[in-house]
Design a protein around this motif. Structure first.
Motif, PDB file in Angstrom:
ATOM      1  N   SER A  82       0.874  -1.181   0.114  1.00 21.61           N
ATOM      2  CA  SER A  82      -0.167  -0.053   0.027  1.00 21.61           C
ATOM      3  C   SER A  82       0.883   1.320  -0.137  1.00 21.61           C
ATOM      4  O   SER A  82       0.648   2.324  -0.405  1.00 21.61           O
ATOM      5  CB  SER A  82      -0.940  -0.054   1.275  1.00 21.61           C
ATOM      6  N   GLU A  83       1.891   1.012   0.621  1.00 15.27           N
ATOM      7  CA  GLU A  83       2.982   2.201   0.489  1.00 15.27           C
ATOM      8  C   GLU A  83       3.461   2.635  -0.706  1.00 15.27           C
ATOM      9  O   GLU A  83       3.507   4.019  -1.014  1.00 15.27           O
ATOM     10  CB  GLU A  83       4.237   2.007   1.375  1.00 15.27           C
ATOM     11  N   TYR A  84       3.490   1.791  -1.995  1.00 16.97           N
ATOM     12  CA  TYR A  84       3.672   2.121  -3.356  1.00 16.97           C
ATOM     13  C   TYR A  84       2.298   2.711  -3.853  1.00 16.97           C
ATOM     14  O   TYR A  84       2.664   3.608  -4.800  1.00 16.97           O
ATOM     15  CB  TYR A  84       4.115   1.096  -4.005  1.00 16.97           C
ATOM     16  N   VAL A  85       1.496   2.441  -3.556  1.00 13.82           N
ATOM     17  CA  VAL A  85       0.150   2.769  -3.880  1.00 13.82           C
ATOM     18  C   VAL A  85       0.020   4.327  -3.681  1.00 13.82           C
ATOM     19  O   VAL A  85      -0.237   5.035  -4.558  1.00 13.82           O
ATOM     20  CB  VAL A  85      -1.075   2.132  -3.331  1.00 13.82           C
ATOM     21  N   GLU A  86       0.399   4.515  -2.406  1.00 17.26           N
ATOM     22  CA  GLU A  86       0.291   6.206  -1.982  1.00 17.26           C
ATOM     23  C   GLU A  86       1.301   7.085  -2.815  1.00 17.26           C
ATOM     24  O   GLU A  86       1.187   8.142  -3.113  1.00 17.26           O
ATOM     25  CB  GLU A  86       0.191   6.238  -0.449  1.00 17.26           C
ATOM     26  N   ALA A  87       2.505   6.353  -2.736  1.00 17.60           N
ATOM     27  CA  ALA A  87       3.617   7.067  -3.531  1.00 17.60           C
ATOM     28  C   ALA A  87       3.091   7.407  -4.777  1.00 17.60           C
ATOM     29  O   ALA A  87       3.539   8.440  -5.405  1.00 17.60           O
ATOM     30  CB  ALA A  87       4.980   6.197  -3.374  1.00 17.60           C
ATOM     31  N   LYS A  89       0.391   7.679  -6.398  1.00 11.55           N
ATOM     32  CA  LYS A  89      -0.715   8.648  -6.404  1.00 11.55           C
ATOM     33  C   LYS A  89      -0.319   9.755  -6.152  1.00 11.55           C
ATOM     34  O   LYS A  89      -0.470  10.765  -7.046  1.00 11.55           O
ATOM     35  CB  LYS A  89      -1.819   8.371  -5.233  1.00 11.55           C
ATOM     36  N   GLU A  90       0.683  10.083  -5.313  1.00 16.46           N
ATOM     37  CA  GLU A  90       1.421  11.396  -5.088  1.00 16.46           C
ATOM     38  C   GLU A  90       2.271  11.767  -6.227  1.00 16.46           C
ATOM     39  O   GLU A  90       2.059  13.052  -6.695  1.00 16.46           O
ATOM     40  CB  GLU A  90       2.278  11.470  -3.695  1.00 16.46           C
ATOM     41  N   TYR A 105      -8.299  -0.111  -9.294  1.00 16.83           N
ATOM     42  CA  TYR A 105      -7.462  -1.556  -8.801  1.00 16.83           C
ATOM     43  C   TYR A 105      -8.049  -2.821  -9.539  1.00 16.83           C
ATOM     44  O   TYR A 105      -9.079  -3.171  -9.596  1.00 16.83           O
ATOM     45  CB  TYR A 105      -7.695  -1.865  -7.273  1.00 16.83           C
TER      46      TYR A 105
END
Length: 552
Positions: A82-87, A89-90, A105
């Motif tokens: 999930s950390e990669y998902v948020e990164a 998106k940013e 998804y």
């Protein structure tokens, strides 16, 4: 005929090969609203190659008043977080790609993808295979020899449905069975030789938890996801060209009405750096670089931390254009795009990184004069700044030479120079320590040279920059070079001097309230950016974004 406008303006007006395809589809009526997407796998951080794909898809959708979707192809729970998902998106938002809240998804389609796999089985176009990975490689054949059909290829539809259901229910261990598409083992395209489309993996998925123990393969899931979202043009890198026949086969086998069209363009190949998660990850894990956001990397986070802007990155893509032909791009073009973007935007200030003290002996000891100076000589709209001038100042050591070489145009004994945006000074005395090293210069200034007639009539030896020795901000400077140097054969060699740290430099007070990612031109040095990770108000850290001189 050349229009008289800039090359960039002309390029923006001309259409690329993708736009010609879309124009034809709109004219034929096979497409009414253009829908594109960017489908990253959330198993690492994005790099500038991804930025090209993001920008291409987003700009095409914007140009045709269509839609641009962001979709995470999270079909491999062994690597995704999930950390990669948020990164991601940013990064996509920072690049200015507007997906208007449309975030999808693959994991959100798992039920539908499973049903589509069942449909292929019912149509006699997929079968459960018991060959292990090594056996599948043997049966696959080579580029010059056709493959052999699996001994399990002729299983009945009923048996395949039963086995696939049991795979889903967790009855079999990882690797025991796979679901394969039934295409053509003699195809010259290796991707079409009965590829696996579902595999068993008893792994926890960051989004779906432990609900599934079978997961679709990317080449099966991707076209169906595009179709479910109404994507009309699936724009991707040239590395997917050999996968297009499989993309089309999946949608044709499912008899999908008005399926999306995959169009490939040349992926980015940039000199003096590396792209690709598989190549970057070892550098991160070995500690050679300082993480995925190391400013020497061409990851989006690294480029942003170094000082690149989305406008510069988009300008770079405009310079290189879109084509079907793969070519290597000199990183100097990217650096040139950044200079072009920053030169009218950012204030210019003075910094001294290798200080030599100068005492202006005819200046009162406690006197401070704030000299009004332009922030940017090429852009008056940026206004002015106040630079404190005091009795003691610092200059860079390279701007003084006790025994000057021929044509030396900076400070030396008995020579007059201009202090940038200030006064003319003359060196009268050189002070040395016990080892004979120069530690201080004693100079006098001419009051008439700030704005009087003497300023216009006399031509000093040269102009040097300076900083007040008592009113300044200390900062750490990080000077970055190319991460890799290339030999004559194009083989990259790690550049051990790609990062040089100057722990203490003296910077104008103009940076006192600087925030992370604020950018400045350090006069005679380059463009610098306030580090968005390590810099604090108490301890400013500046990263060299790009030098002033261009090789492009």
């Amino acid at each position: 005929m050349y229009s008289g406008r800039s090359c960039k303006e002309d390029a923006m007006e001309s259409k690329n090969f993708i736009e010609h395809i879309i124009d034809a589809d709109l004219a034929k009526g096979t497409c009414k609203e253009v829908v594109t997407r960017f489908p990253p796998e959330p198993n690492g951080f994005l790099h500038i190659g991804h930025a090209k794909a993001i920008t291409t898809n987003a700009v095409i959708a914007e140009k045709y008043n269509g839609k641009f979707n962001l979709r995470f192809d999270d079909t491999d729970p062994s690597k995704e977080k999930s950390e990669y998902v948020e990164a991601i998106k940013e990064d996509v938002a920072w690049l200015g790609a507007d997906y208007d809240g449309r975030v999808y998804y693959a994991s959100g389609y798992f039920d539908q993808l499973y049903e589509k796999a069942l449909e292929l089985i019912r149509r006699g176009k997929a079968f459960v295979c018991d060959l292990n990975a090594e056996e599948m490689r043997e049966y696959r054949g080579t580029l010059t020899e056709p493959g052999k059909e699996s001994p399990y290829r002729q299983r009945s539809i009923e048996e395949n449905l039963d086995l696939f259901q049991r795979m889903k229910d967790g009855e079999f261990p990882d690797g025991a069975k796979v679901l394969r598409a039934k295409i053509d083992m003699a195809s010259p395209n290796m991707n079409m030789r009965d590829p696996a489309i579902y595999r068993i993996a008893h792994l926890h998925h960051y989004a779906t938890g432990d609900k599934w123990c079978v997961y679709p393969l990317y080449d099966f899931a991707h076209p169906i996801e595009d179709a479910l979202e109404g994507v009309t043009h699936s724009l991707c890198g040239l590395e997917f060209e050999d996968h297009r026949p499989l993309y089309n086969w999946v949608l044709e086998a499912l008899e999908w009405p008005n399926p999306p069209k995959q169009i490939e363009f040349a992926e980015l190949d940039l000199s003096n750096t590396i792209l690709g998660k598989r190549r970057i990850r070892p550098l991160v894990e070995s500690g050679i670089i300082d993480g995925w956001d190391d400013p020497r990397l061409a990851t989006i986070k690294g480029l942003r931390r170094r000082g690149y802007t989305k406008e510069a990155i988009r300008g770079f893509f405009g310079m290189i254009g879109l084509s079907k032909s793969k070519s290597r791009v000199d990183i100097a073009m990217l650096e040139h795009a950044l200079r072009e973007d920053l030169k009218m935007k950012v204030p210019r200030i003075m910094v001294v990184s290798n200080p030599l003290k100068v005492v202006v002996t005819n200046w009162e000891e406690d006197r401070v004069e704030y000299l009004e100076s332009p922030k940017n000589l090429e852009n008056e709209d940026l206004g002015t700044r106040l630079v404190p001038f005091t009795r003691e100042i610092y200059i860079d050591r390279e701007d003084f030479m006790e025994v000057p070489e021929k044509k030396y145009k900076r400070l030396s004994p008995g020579v007059e120079v201009r202090l940038m945006n200030a006064y003319f000074v003359t060196c009268n005395e050189v002070v040395k320590d016990a080892d004979g090293q120069v530690v201080e210069l004693r100079c006098t200034y001419d009051p008439a040279t700030r704005s009087g007639s003497g300023f216009k009539e006399r031509k000093p030896k040269g102009t040097i920059h300076w900083v007040s020795a008592t009113l300044h901000k200390e900062a750490e400077l990080r000077l970055f070079g190319h991460l890799f140097l290339e030999d004559g054969n194009g083989e990259p060699q790690y550049n051990e001097k790609s990062k040089v740290v100057i722990p203490r430099a003296y910077v104008e007070m103009a940076v006192e309230d600087a925030q992370p990612e604020d950018k400045f031109q350090f006069v005679r040095n380059g463009y610098f950016c306030v580090d968005n990770k390590d810099s604090t108000p108490e301890r400013l850290v500046f990263n060299l974004a790009v030098s002033l001189k261009s090789s492009y």
